[in-house]
Scaffold this motif. Structure first.
Motif, mmCIF file in Angstrom:
data_model
loop_
_atom_site.group_PDB
_atom_site.id
_atom_site.type_symbol
_atom_site.label_atom_id
_atom_site.label_comp_id
_atom_site.label_asym_id
_atom_site.label_seq_id
_atom_site.Cartn_x
_atom_site.Cartn_y
_atom_site.Cartn_z
ATOM 1 N N GLN A 4 0.853 -1.184 0.000
ATOM 2 C CA GLN A 4 0.000 0.000 0.000
ATOM 3 C C GLN A 4 0.895 1.243 0.000
ATOM 4 O O GLN A 4 1.704 1.445 0.910
ATOM 5 C CB GLN A 4 -0.906 -0.017 1.239
ATOM 6 C CG GLN A 4 -2.277 0.600 1.017
ATOM 7 C CD GLN A 4 -2.206 2.070 0.625
ATOM 8 O OE1 GLN A 4 -1.506 2.831 1.255
ATOM 9 N NE2 GLN A 4 -2.918 2.460 -0.404
ATOM 10 N N VAL A 5 0.736 2.069 -1.023
ATOM 11 C CA VAL A 5 1.690 3.145 -1.267
ATOM 12 C C VAL A 5 1.760 4.157 -0.125
ATOM 13 O O VAL A 5 2.805 4.774 0.112
ATOM 14 C CB VAL A 5 1.361 3.838 -2.601
ATOM 15 C CG1 VAL A 5 0.054 4.611 -2.514
ATOM 16 C CG2 VAL A 5 2.488 4.741 -3.048
ATOM 17 N N LEU A 6 0.675 4.312 0.633
ATOM 18 C CA LEU A 6 0.686 5.287 1.722
ATOM 19 C C LEU A 6 1.668 4.891 2.825
ATOM 20 O O LEU A 6 2.069 5.729 3.633
ATOM 21 C CB LEU A 6 -0.717 5.453 2.291
ATOM 22 C CG LEU A 6 -0.967 6.708 3.139
ATOM 23 C CD1 LEU A 6 -0.696 7.978 2.343
ATOM 24 C CD2 LEU A 6 -2.404 6.716 3.654
ATOM 25 N N GLY A 7 2.070 3.625 2.836
ATOM 26 C CA GLY A 7 3.042 3.198 3.828
ATOM 27 C C GLY A 7 4.354 3.963 3.735
ATOM 28 O O GLY A 7 5.057 4.154 4.723
ATOM 29 N N LEU A 8 4.684 4.426 2.531
ATOM 30 C CA LEU A 8 5.907 5.203 2.347
ATOM 31 C C LEU A 8 5.876 6.509 3.132
ATOM 32 O O LEU A 8 6.917 7.027 3.535
ATOM 33 C CB LEU A 8 6.125 5.517 0.864
ATOM 34 C CG LEU A 8 6.516 4.359 -0.057
ATOM 35 C CD1 LEU A 8 6.462 4.817 -1.512
ATOM 36 C CD2 LEU A 8 7.911 3.849 0.294
ATOM 37 N N LEU B 123 9.500 -1.357 10.128
ATOM 38 C CA LEU B 123 8.133 -1.028 9.762
ATOM 39 C C LEU B 123 7.728 -1.952 8.625
ATOM 40 O O LEU B 123 8.405 -1.996 7.590
ATOM 41 C CB LEU B 123 8.024 0.427 9.291
ATOM 42 C CG LEU B 123 8.490 1.527 10.235
ATOM 43 C CD1 LEU B 123 8.458 2.874 9.517
ATOM 44 C CD2 LEU B 123 7.620 1.565 11.481
ATOM 45 N N VAL B 124 6.654 -2.697 8.799
ATOM 46 C CA VAL B 124 6.210 -3.635 7.777
ATOM 47 C C VAL B 124 4.960 -3.063 7.105
ATOM 48 O O VAL B 124 3.916 -2.915 7.745
ATOM 49 C CB VAL B 124 5.909 -5.019 8.380
ATOM 50 C CG1 VAL B 124 5.472 -5.993 7.287
ATOM 51 C CG2 VAL B 124 7.144 -5.555 9.109
ATOM 52 N N ALA B 125 5.090 -2.712 5.827
ATOM 53 C CA ALA B 125 3.962 -2.134 5.094
ATOM 54 C C ALA B 125 2.934 -3.209 4.764
ATOM 55 O O ALA B 125 3.279 -4.382 4.562
ATOM 56 C CB ALA B 125 4.462 -1.466 3.813
ATOM 57 N N GLY B 126 1.667 -2.796 4.686
ATOM 58 C CA GLY B 126 0.607 -3.725 4.353
ATOM 59 C C GLY B 126 0.242 -3.693 2.881
ATOM 60 O O GLY B 126 0.806 -2.927 2.094
ATOM 61 N N VAL B 127 -0.696 -4.540 2.507
ATOM 62 C CA VAL B 127 -1.235 -4.574 1.144
ATOM 63 C C VAL B 127 -2.743 -4.391 1.233
ATOM 64 O O VAL B 127 -3.336 -4.536 2.306
ATOM 65 C CB VAL B 127 -0.894 -5.902 0.437
ATOM 66 C CG1 VAL B 127 0.612 -6.044 0.250
ATOM 67 C CG2 VAL B 127 -1.458 -7.097 1.210
ATOM 68 N N LEU B 128 -3.370 -4.089 0.104
ATOM 69 C CA LEU B 128 -4.813 -3.850 0.120
ATOM 70 C C LEU B 128 -5.605 -5.133 0.356
ATOM 71 O O LEU B 128 -6.707 -5.091 0.899
ATOM 72 C CB LEU B 128 -5.246 -3.199 -1.190
ATOM 73 C CG LEU B 128 -4.701 -1.793 -1.458
ATOM 74 C CD1 LEU B 128 -5.157 -1.295 -2.833
ATOM 75 C CD2 LEU B 128 -5.150 -0.818 -0.373
ATOM 76 N N THR B 129 -5.073 -6.273 -0.082
ATOM 77 C CA THR B 129 -5.783 -7.552 0.047
ATOM 78 C C THR B 129 -4.875 -8.565 0.751
ATOM 79 O O THR B 129 -4.266 -9.419 0.102
ATOM 80 C CB THR B 129 -6.199 -8.081 -1.339
ATOM 81 O OG1 THR B 129 -5.035 -8.123 -2.193
ATOM 82 C CG2 THR B 129 -7.251 -7.171 -1.964
ATOM 83 N N GLY C 291 3.704 -3.178 12.442
ATOM 84 C CA GLY C 291 2.895 -3.469 11.269
ATOM 85 C C GLY C 291 2.045 -2.259 10.938
ATOM 86 O O GLY C 291 1.262 -1.799 11.768
ATOM 87 N N ILE C 292 2.204 -1.718 9.730
ATOM 88 C CA ILE C 292 1.398 -0.582 9.282
ATOM 89 C C ILE C 292 0.149 -1.120 8.617
ATOM 90 O O ILE C 292 0.224 -1.846 7.618
ATOM 91 C CB ILE C 292 2.172 0.297 8.284
ATOM 92 C CG1 ILE C 292 3.513 0.760 8.867
ATOM 93 C CG2 ILE C 292 1.332 1.488 7.852
ATOM 94 C CD1 ILE C 292 4.413 1.439 7.846
ATOM 95 N N CYS C 293 -1.007 -0.794 9.151
ATOM 96 C CA CYS C 293 -2.280 -1.245 8.577
ATOM 97 C C CYS C 293 -2.288 -2.778 8.510
ATOM 98 O O CYS C 293 -2.121 -3.447 9.523
ATOM 99 C CB CYS C 293 -2.489 -0.595 7.209
ATOM 100 S SG CYS C 293 -4.130 -0.819 6.490
ATOM 101 N N THR C 294 -2.435 -3.359 7.313
ATOM 102 C CA THR C 294 -2.476 -4.819 7.200
ATOM 103 C C THR C 294 -1.093 -5.447 7.290
ATOM 104 O O THR C 294 -0.957 -6.664 7.143
ATOM 105 C CB THR C 294 -3.146 -5.242 5.876
ATOM 106 O OG1 THR C 294 -2.423 -4.675 4.782
ATOM 107 C CG2 THR C 294 -4.602 -4.785 5.830
ATOM 108 N N GLY C 295 -0.071 -4.650 7.540
ATOM 109 C CA GLY C 295 1.228 -5.219 7.866
ATOM 110 C C GLY C 295 1.140 -6.103 9.098
ATOM 111 O O GLY C 295 1.998 -6.971 9.315
ATOM 112 N N ALA C 296 0.094 -5.900 9.900
ATOM 113 C CA ALA C 296 -0.123 -6.753 11.073
ATOM 114 C C ALA C 296 -0.292 -8.214 10.670
ATOM 115 O O ALA C 296 0.065 -9.126 11.424
ATOM 116 C CB ALA C 296 -1.348 -6.279 11.846
ATOM 117 N N PHE C 297 -0.840 -8.461 9.480
ATOM 118 C CA PHE C 297 -1.010 -9.838 9.018
ATOM 119 C C PHE C 297 0.344 -10.516 8.840
ATOM 120 O O PHE C 297 0.497 -11.709 9.113
ATOM 121 C CB PHE C 297 -1.780 -9.858 7.692
ATOM 122 C CG PHE C 297 -3.261 -9.666 7.843
ATOM 123 C CD1 PHE C 297 -4.135 -10.737 7.712
ATOM 124 C CD2 PHE C 297 -3.796 -8.417 8.105
ATOM 125 C CE1 PHE C 297 -5.508 -10.570 7.842
ATOM 126 C CE2 PHE C 297 -5.159 -8.232 8.237
ATOM 127 C CZ PHE C 297 -6.019 -9.309 8.118
#
Length: 312
Positions: A13-17, A70-76, A102-108
């Motif tokens: 997810q680009v906003l992670g940047l 920091l682990v970026a997430g993905v939309l799906t 974990g940022i957003c779905t980076g928690a997964f």
């Protein structure tokens, strides 16, 4: 020098940047390069973002000395789980870092690596149930902006990653630096981790103009007792009719809906003002500070003072 590594994967997810901007401006406020940020991926090279453009990255290496991951997430996240190589790296080397987030779905991804076992965590509210299903021992709190459990940090969706990064800056460099960074980035204020992801008015979602007017009246008069009769008179309906509208359109009684508005008003005053707890309780329509605390713990799971002190 505090080394920050942003771990991305295909279609991240680009906003992670944007979280890296927090550390960039923290260096500016501190007047020295306190943070050094690098983008990593499993194999390095260009990694495709959720918007389609590529971002250059460095490969993961067992010898990396990173203080904060920091682990970026993905939309799906269910369709694009972390690769075995990334999971193995986190399982093997995460213990060397001071903290991992974990940022957003980076928690997964953290969940896949077993880093959320028997911990509290959050993620975007749309994916909270899936995260809980995949990690049954994790206490997933879908109504939090970010959560700190020892050295494991997780944030809610998208912009909440900025709040989490600001929380890290506050831990490292102090509250004044964090406030200055928020001001430079034209952020309204730094939301504490305990803050809800939702707006009470949005959650109530009144469909009729009559109920919308009733809620607006209540919101503007929270310091008053606000009986159902008072609100009904203000919008020119009977108390019985208004009660039926509340139940039909919000699924809540008038008293429970008004309590939610009082709670949200108190939360915002705590976070955005320096008013005393006694004044905030009075302005929000609670009987006293003790009553506000009871409702706060029931609604948010934390005492009101923790929002102001930054303890989450």
């Amino acid at each position: 020098m505090h080394r920050v590594g942003l771990l991305i994967s295909d279609c991240f997810q680009v906003l992670g940047l944007s979280t890296l901007s927090i550390f960039e401006f923290a260096n500016q406020v501190a007047g020295e390069p306190f943070y050094a940020c690098t983008v990593y991926s499993e194999h390095g090279g260009a990694v495709k973002s959720s918007y389609g453009f590529g971002v250059d990255s460095q490969p993961l290496d067992a010898e990396l000395a990173i203080d904060t991951w920091l682990v970026a997430g993905v939309l799906t996240p269910l369709e694009l789980p972390a690769t075995p190589g990334v999971v193995d790296f986190l399982q093997t080397h995460a213990g060397k870092a001071r903290r991992i987030a974990g940022i957003c779905t980076g928690a997964f991804v953290l969940g896949q690596a077993g880093l959320l076992d028997d911990r509290r965590a959050t993620t975007h509210w749309m994916h909270a149930l899936s995260l809980k299903s995949l990690n049954p021992s994790t206490r997933v709190e879908e109504d939090r902006i970010f959560i700190i459990d020892d050295r494991i940090w997780t944030s809610a969706g998208l912009t909440a990653g900025l709040d989490m990064a600001l929380g890290m800056v506050e831990k490292d460099l102090g509250a004044e630096v964090a406030r200055s960074v928020a001001h430079l980035l034209v952020m309204h204020h730094r939301r504490s981790g305990g803050q809800t992801q939702h707006s009470e008015m949005l959650m109530l979602s009144p469909r009729s103009d009559r109920l919308q007017s009733a809620l607006e009246y209540a919101r503007k008069n929270l310091s008053k007792p606000l009986t159902i009769e008072d609100i009904a008179d203000a919008v020119h309906v009977s108390a019985r009719q208004l009660s039926r509208l509340f139940r039909a359109e919000t699924g809540k009684s008038p008293a429970r809906a008004i309590e939610g508005l009082r709670l949200e008003n108190a939360r915002l005053l705590i976070e955005q003002s320096r008013l005393s707890m006694e004044v905030i309780a009075r302005e929000s329509g609670f009987r006293d500070r003790r009553h506000m605390r009871e409702v706060f713990i029931r609604g948010y799971g934390i005492p009101p003072q923790s929002l102001r002190s930054g303890k989450v």
